[in-house]
Design a protein around this motif. Structure first.
Motif, PDB file in Angstrom:
ATOM      1  N   GLU A  37     -18.529  28.230   6.203  1.00  0.00           N
ATOM      2  CA  GLU A  37     -19.363  27.625   7.247  1.00  0.00           C
ATOM      3  C   GLU A  37     -18.613  26.608   8.094  1.00  0.00           C
ATOM      4  OE1 GLU A  37     -21.757  23.977   5.204  1.00  0.00           O
ATOM      5  OE2 GLU A  37     -22.472  25.980   4.684  1.00  0.00           O
ATOM      6  N   ASN A  38     -17.379  26.289   7.719  1.00  0.00           N
ATOM      7  CA  ASN A  38     -16.583  25.361   8.530  1.00  0.00           C
ATOM      8  C   ASN A  38     -15.096  25.540   8.233  1.00  0.00           C
ATOM      9  OD1 ASN A  38     -15.903  23.712   6.155  1.00  0.00           O
ATOM     10  ND2 ASN A  38     -18.039  23.045   6.263  1.00  0.00           N
ATOM     11  N   GLY A  39     -14.271  24.842   9.013  1.00  0.00           N
ATOM     12  CA  GLY A  39     -12.825  24.977   8.884  1.00  0.00           C
ATOM     13  C   GLY A  39     -12.283  24.533   7.541  1.00  0.00           C
ATOM     14  N   GLU A  40     -12.824  23.435   7.026  1.00  0.00           N
ATOM     15  CA  GLU A  40     -12.361  22.914   5.730  1.00  0.00           C
ATOM     16  C   GLU A  40     -12.562  23.950   4.621  1.00  0.00           C
ATOM     17  OE1 GLU A  40     -10.754  20.313   4.887  1.00  0.00           O
ATOM     18  OE2 GLU A  40     -10.870  18.977   6.627  1.00  0.00           O
ATOM     19  N   GLU A  41     -13.757  24.527   4.610  1.00  0.00           N
ATOM     20  CA  GLU A  41     -14.050  25.529   3.589  1.00  0.00           C
ATOM     21  C   GLU A  41     -13.125  26.732   3.735  1.00  0.00           C
ATOM     22  OE1 GLU A  41     -17.760  28.269   1.886  1.00  0.00           O
ATOM     23  OE2 GLU A  41     -18.089  26.910   3.589  1.00  0.00           O
ATOM     24  N   GLU A  62     -16.602  18.906  13.545  1.00  0.00           N
ATOM     25  CA  GLU A  62     -15.521  18.265  12.783  1.00  0.00           C
ATOM     26  C   GLU A  62     -14.151  18.916  12.977  1.00  0.00           C
ATOM     27  OE1 GLU A  62     -16.573  17.653   8.688  1.00  0.00           O
ATOM     28  OE2 GLU A  62     -18.586  16.971   9.198  1.00  0.00           O
ATOM     29  N   MET A  63     -14.070  20.219  12.923  1.00  0.00           N
ATOM     30  CA  MET A  63     -12.775  20.881  13.092  1.00  0.00           C
ATOM     31  C   MET A  63     -12.946  22.145  13.930  1.00  0.00           C
ATOM     32  SD  MET A  63     -10.179  22.470  10.206  1.00  0.00           S
ATOM     33  CE  MET A  63     -10.021  20.915   9.338  1.00  0.00           C
ATOM     34  N   GLN A  71      -3.674  24.592  10.649  1.00  0.00           N
ATOM     35  CA  GLN A  71      -3.485  24.169   9.259  1.00  0.00           C
ATOM     36  C   GLN A  71      -3.206  25.363   8.350  1.00  0.00           C
ATOM     37  OE1 GLN A  71      -5.936  21.130   7.519  1.00  0.00           O
ATOM     38  NE2 GLN A  71      -6.660  20.410   9.505  1.00  0.00           N
ATOM     39  N   ILE A  72      -3.866  26.466   8.631  1.00  0.00           N
ATOM     40  CA  ILE A  72      -3.627  27.676   7.841  1.00  0.00           C
ATOM     41  C   ILE A  72      -2.185  28.153   8.031  1.00  0.00           C
ATOM     42  CG2 ILE A  72      -4.194  30.144   7.702  1.00  0.00           C
ATOM     43  CD1 ILE A  72      -7.137  29.334   8.126  1.00  0.00           C
ATOM     44  N   ARG A  73      -1.722  28.140   9.275  1.00  0.00           N
ATOM     45  CA  ARG A  73      -0.340  28.521   9.553  1.00  0.00           C
ATOM     46  C   ARG A  73       0.628  27.568   8.879  1.00  0.00           C
ATOM     47  NH1 ARG A  73       0.901  31.964  13.947  1.00  0.00           N
ATOM     48  NH2 ARG A  73       3.060  31.435  13.460  1.00  0.00           N
ATOM     49  N   ALA A  74       0.292  26.287   8.846  1.00  0.00           N
ATOM     50  CA  ALA A  74       1.160  25.292   8.207  1.00  0.00           C
ATOM     51  C   ALA A  74       1.284  25.549   6.706  1.00  0.00           C
ATOM     52  CB  ALA A  74       0.615  23.882   8.456  1.00  0.00           C
TER      53      ALA A  74
END
Length: 257
Positions: A37-41, A62-63, A71-74
Motif C-alpha cells: 500500500e506504500n513505498g516503505e512496504e 510520504e514517498m 531506493q530499490i535500485r540502491a
C-alpha cells in the motif's frame, strides 16, 4: 512454486485490489501477484524476495513511486517497472527510464491494456534475465583469447576454428597438426605463443563453455551434455567441470536458472 512475482504498489485499496484481481484471473496461478500500500512496504518486500515486474503509482503519501524505485535500485534490485498514475506525469519521464520503467499508464486502466503491459514487461524481464545468465556463462579467459586471436596467424586461427567445430569429437594435438600441416611440437609452441593458452587448456575451456550453454538452455541429462561437450563419460565430465567451476554441473544448472 511461482515462476515470477508481480508487485502492485498503490495507496488506493480499490485500485490495487482491482489490478490484482485482473492479473490473478489472467495468469491462472502461473505468477505470484502481491500488493503493497506504500513505498516503505514495497521496499521491504523487495528486500526479502525477488520481484520481477513492479506496477506502481507515482503519487503516494510520504514517498513517491520514483523515490521508492531509487531506493530499490540502491539495494541492487532491478525489477521491470510499469508506472501508473491518474495524472500526466511526463515531466518524470527521463528519471523514470533510468529507474527501469518500461511503460506508463494513465488511470483508469482497461483490463486488456493492463494485461498487454504486463506481458510486455515480462518479456523485457526475460531478456534481462537471459543477459544476466549469459554474463555468468561466458568465460572471460575465452573472451580475451578471442580478442587476441584477431592478431594470430592464419594457421592458428584455422586450428582454433577446427577445435571449435569438432568439440564433440576426440581431439588430439597430432590430429590437429596433421589437419593444418604443421609439426605437432611446433604447433604446440605456436599455439601457446599466439593464443596464450595451451592446446589442451583451450579445448577444455571451450568444452566447458558448451556444457554451460547446454546446462542453462536445455533440459538434457548430464550424460548427454557430457557427450555433446566431448566427454566419453559423465563421471569424468563432472570431475573436470567441478575442478574449473567449483560446483557440479547439476548445482551449476540450478544456480543460473
Amino acid at each position: 512454486m511461482y515462476s515470477k512475482t508481480i508487485l502492485i504498489v498503490d495507496d488506493e485499496p480499490r485500485t490495487r485490489q482491482g489490478l490484482k484481481k485482473v492479473l490473478d484471473q489472467w495468469c491462472e496461478g502461473r505468477y505470484q501477484v502481491i500488493m503493497a500500500e506504500n513505498g516503505e512496504e514495497a521496499i521491504g518486500i523487495v528486500s526479502r524476495q525477488q520481484v520481477h515486474v513492479l506496477l506502481t503509482d507515482i503519487r503516494m503519501p510520504e514517498m513517491t513511486g520514483l523515490s521508492m524505485l531509487q531506493q530499490i535500485r540502491a539495494q541492487g534490485q532491478s525489477p521491470v517497472v510499469i508506472l501508473i498514475s491518474a495524472y500526466s506525469e511526463f515531466a518524470y519521464a527521463q528519471e523514470a527510464i533510468r529507474l527501469g520503467v518500461v511503460n506508463y499508464m494513465l488511470k483508469p486502466i482497461s483490463k486488456s491494456d493492463l494485461i498487454d503491459a504486463v506481458e510486455a514487461a515480462l518479456g523485457v524481464e526475460a531478456k534481462q534475465s537471459r543477459a544476466t545468465i549469459i554474463e555468468k556463462v561466458v568465460d572471460d579467459r575465452l573472451v580475451q583469447v578471442n580478442e587476441k586471436s584477431q592478431t594470430a596467424g592464419e594457421r592458428i586461427r584455422e586450428a582454433m576454428h577446427y577445435i571449435d567445430t569438432h568439440l564433440q569429437e576426440e581431439l588430439t594435438l597430432k590430429e590437429l597438426a596433421d589437419y593444418i600441416h604443421l609439426n605437432p611440437s611446433y604447433l604446440s609452441v605456436l599455439f601457446k605463443e599466439q593464443v596464450d593458452l595451451t592446446f589442451s587448456e583451450y579445448v577444455t575451456r571451450q568444452r566447458m563453455q558448451r556444457a554451460k550453454e547446454l546446462l542453462i538452455s536445455t533440459g538434457l541429462p548430464i550424460g548427454d551434455i557430457a557427450e555433446q561437450s566431448g566427454y566419453r563419460t559423465a563421471k569424468y565430465f563432472i570431475k573436470i567441470f567441478k575442478e574449473l567451476e567449483g560446483v557440479t554441473p547439476s548445482t551449476y544448472r540450478k544456480s543460473v536458472r
